[in-house]
Design a protein around this motif. Structure first.
Motif, PDB file in Angstrom:
ATOM      1  N   THR A  79      15.623  -6.891  -4.654  1.00  0.00           N
ATOM      2  CA  THR A  79      15.949  -5.916  -5.691  1.00  0.00           C
ATOM      3  C   THR A  79      14.705  -5.144  -6.120  1.00  0.00           C
ATOM      4  N   LYS A  80      13.595  -5.848  -6.236  1.00  0.00           N
ATOM      5  CA  LYS A  80      12.325  -5.199  -6.598  1.00  0.00           C
ATOM      6  C   LYS A  80      11.893  -4.232  -5.504  1.00  0.00           C
ATOM      7  N   ILE A  81      12.069  -4.633  -4.246  1.00  0.00           N
ATOM      8  CA  ILE A  81      11.743  -3.755  -3.120  1.00  0.00           C
ATOM      9  C   ILE A  81      12.618  -2.509  -3.147  1.00  0.00           C
ATOM     10  N   ALA A  82      13.906  -2.694  -3.435  1.00  0.00           N
ATOM     11  CA  ALA A  82      14.832  -1.562  -3.504  1.00  0.00           C
ATOM     12  C   ALA A  82      14.406  -0.575  -4.586  1.00  0.00           C
ATOM     13  N   LYS A  83      14.059  -1.088  -5.758  1.00  0.00           N
ATOM     14  CA  LYS A  83      13.631  -0.216  -6.863  1.00  0.00           C
ATOM     15  C   LYS A  83      12.331   0.504  -6.508  1.00  0.00           C
ATOM     16  N   GLN A  84      11.459  -0.189  -5.794  1.00  0.00           N
ATOM     17  CA  GLN A  84      10.205   0.421  -5.356  1.00  0.00           C
ATOM     18  C   GLN A  84      10.468   1.568  -4.380  1.00  0.00           C
ATOM     19  N   MET A  85      11.375   1.338  -3.430  1.00  0.00           N
ATOM     20  CA  MET A  85      11.736   2.378  -2.457  1.00  0.00           C
ATOM     21  C   MET A  85      12.360   3.584  -3.154  1.00  0.00           C
ATOM     22  N   HIS A 142      22.297 -15.505   7.529  1.00  0.00           N
ATOM     23  CA  HIS A 142      21.055 -16.270   7.486  1.00  0.00           C
ATOM     24  C   HIS A 142      20.047 -15.723   8.491  1.00  0.00           C
ATOM     25  N   ARG A 143      20.204 -16.083   9.735  1.00  0.00           N
ATOM     26  CA  ARG A 143      19.197 -15.766  10.744  1.00  0.00           C
ATOM     27  C   ARG A 143      19.139 -14.285  11.078  1.00  0.00           C
ATOM     28  N   ASN A 144      20.246 -13.578  10.971  1.00  0.00           N
ATOM     29  CA  ASN A 144      20.282 -12.183  11.405  1.00  0.00           C
ATOM     30  C   ASN A 144      20.154 -11.170  10.274  1.00  0.00           C
ATOM     31  N   PHE A 145      19.874 -11.629   9.065  1.00  0.00           N
ATOM     32  CA  PHE A 145      19.721 -10.707   7.948  1.00  0.00           C
ATOM     33  C   PHE A 145      18.396  -9.960   8.076  1.00  0.00           C
ATOM     34  N   SER A 146      18.420  -8.645   7.920  1.00  0.00           N
ATOM     35  CA  SER A 146      17.223  -7.843   8.205  1.00  0.00           C
ATOM     36  C   SER A 146      16.403  -7.502   6.960  1.00  0.00           C
ATOM     37  N   ASN A 147      16.595  -8.258   5.863  1.00  0.00           N
ATOM     38  CA  ASN A 147      15.715  -8.205   4.708  1.00  0.00           C
ATOM     39  C   ASN A 147      15.451  -6.789   4.199  1.00  0.00           C
ATOM     40  N   ARG A 174      16.424  -0.834   2.902  1.00  0.00           N
ATOM     41  CA  ARG A 174      16.048   0.560   3.170  1.00  0.00           C
ATOM     42  C   ARG A 174      17.240   1.371   3.669  1.00  0.00           C
ATOM     43  N   ASN A 175      18.034   0.778   4.560  1.00  0.00           N
ATOM     44  CA  ASN A 175      19.206   1.477   5.080  1.00  0.00           C
ATOM     45  C   ASN A 175      20.226   1.752   3.973  1.00  0.00           C
ATOM     46  N   VAL A 176      20.375   0.777   3.069  1.00  0.00           N
ATOM     47  CA  VAL A 176      21.288   0.966   1.935  1.00  0.00           C
ATOM     48  C   VAL A 176      20.805   2.125   1.056  1.00  0.00           C
ATOM     49  N   THR A 201      23.908   6.197  -8.884  1.00  0.00           N
ATOM     50  CA  THR A 201      24.894   5.415  -9.627  1.00  0.00           C
ATOM     51  C   THR A 201      25.577   4.408  -8.719  1.00  0.00           C
ATOM     52  N   GLY A 202      26.420   3.573  -9.325  1.00  0.00           N
ATOM     53  CA  GLY A 202      27.184   2.610  -8.546  1.00  0.00           C
ATOM     54  C   GLY A 202      28.070   3.283  -7.522  1.00  0.00           C
ATOM     55  N   THR A 203      28.548   4.466  -7.841  1.00  0.00           N
ATOM     56  CA  THR A 203      29.389   5.234  -6.912  1.00  0.00           C
ATOM     57  C   THR A 203      28.642   5.589  -5.636  1.00  0.00           C
ATOM     58  N   ASP A 204      27.336   5.789  -5.768  1.00  0.00           N
ATOM     59  CA  ASP A 204      26.537   6.195  -4.605  1.00  0.00           C
ATOM     60  C   ASP A 204      26.225   5.025  -3.669  1.00  0.00           C
ATOM     61  N   LEU A 205      26.423   3.795  -4.146  1.00  0.00           N
ATOM     62  CA  LEU A 205      26.142   2.632  -3.319  1.00  0.00           C
ATOM     63  C   LEU A 205      27.395   2.262  -2.525  1.00  0.00           C
ATOM     64  N   SER A 206      27.400   2.609  -1.273  1.00  0.00           N
ATOM     65  CA  SER A 206      28.515   2.256  -0.387  1.00  0.00           C
ATOM     66  C   SER A 206      28.139   0.990   0.352  1.00  0.00           C
ATOM     67  N   LEU A 207      28.649  -0.142  -0.108  1.00  0.00           N
ATOM     68  CA  LEU A 207      28.261  -1.439   0.428  1.00  0.00           C
ATOM     69  C   LEU A 207      29.432  -2.088   1.150  1.00  0.00           C
TER      70      LEU A 207
END
Length: 307
Positions: free
Chosen positions: A225-231, A259-264, A269-271, A298-304
């Motif tokens: 989350t901190k990395i996301a805010k920094q980006m 677990h093993r395949n999560f790209s951190n 960054r892609n999100v 906003t939350g609307t802009d986050l397509s997860l």
């Protein structure tokens, strides 16, 4: 060549180029500049890196050894050159390549490397298709990297073909030059933890040639989350509270499922980049928008992917 962005009174951004070849490094003046802590410049360089405490500790040790060696030299005592070859183990998106690039710059500033450039290579750059070609290709890459850092990602791929594969020849050539050229050449091998551990068992004696073996741990949700805010801040956006809560909740779920395949950080960054695109589409559909509208995601802009 580096660039610096400066914003003028009219809001325009000017790009200033800096030629690093014309910037001298004086260890004595460096000590005077840092004030109370001799490691302030290192902490500053890595201030944007989340976590990585062992890495930061290692760089402080390397710098301290440089300074003390200079003092020993002044006193007529023996000084030994540091061998800086490294092995990075970590999952995707944990910062292995980013750190290697930063180290090239820092080692140049410390006077450890004459050029401080960064060369990234993979199996196809090192391994040939017929006898004699592999050693030639590998030596050419090493020569190109002299004075800087050669970074080989997914290094275990060099050993995947067994004894008869030309990858073994590439490894042997790298090992030879690690010993012969360690005064102005740093080799960093990187890859996934399990595969790198197995790679080292297949090549006896290889592990002992790397005085620095660093584990790049997966990021926790708070760190992501901190990395996301920094980006987002680097791009001159900001999350609304709703968007930050939505992202954090999604990351908790994602970490539990993968677990093993999560790209951190790469996943984060892609999100972020997709959210900025969706934000742009949303604003274009509105006739009027304010400065805050241009900035806020906003939350609307986050397509997860919530499947």
């Amino acid at each position: 060549m580096e660039t610096q962005k400066l914003r003028n009174k009219n809001g325009q951004i000017n790009i200033v180029l800096h030629d690093k070849n014309n910037v001298p490094f004086d260890k004595g003046s460096r000590l005077q500049d840092v004030g109370k802590s001799p490691f302030s410049h290192i902490d500053s360089e890595f201030s944007s890196f989340i976590g990585m405490e062992k890495l930061k500790k290692t760089i402080r040790e390397i710098y301290a050894t440089i300074v003390i060696n200079e003092k020993r030299k002044e006193m007529g005592l023996t000084c030994s050159k540091q061998v800086l070859h490294m092995l990075f183990k970590g999952n995707p998106g944990t910062g292995k390549t980013t750190v290697a690039r930063k180290l090239a710059k820092m080692y140049f500033e410390m006077g450890l490397l004459s050029k401080g450039h960064f060369i990234e290579a993979e199996r196809a750059d090192l391994v040939g298709e017929y006898i004699g070609q592999t050693a030639q290709k590998t030596r050419a890459i090493i020569q190109k990297a002299m004075g800087g850092i050669l970074f080989v990602d997914e290094a275990y791929s060099l050993a995947r073909g067994g004894e008869k594969d030309f990858g073994k020849e590439a490894i042997d050539t790298l090992v030879k030059h690690m010993e012969d050229n360690h005064n102005d050449f740093v080799l960093i091998l990187a890859g996934y933890p399990y595969e790198m551990d197995r790679f080292l068992t297949l090549n006896p004696g290889l592990k002992s040639r790397f005085p620095f073996i660093l584990d790049f741990q997966d990021y926790e949700v708070n760190q992501l989350t901190k990395i996301a805010k920094q980006m987002v801040n680097d791009r001159e956006y900001e999350f609304t509270n709703e968007a930050e809560w939505k992202l954090r909740s999604h990351l908790y779920k994602k970490k539990q499922e993968t677990h093993r395949n999560f790209s951190n950080a790469r996943y984060v960054r892609n999100v972020i980049e997709q959210s900025i695109r969706l934000h742009a589409v949303r604003l274009l559909n509105n006739e009027n928008f304010t400065v805050n509208d241009l900035i806020q995601l906003t939350g609307t802009d986050l397509s997860l992917d919530e499947e």
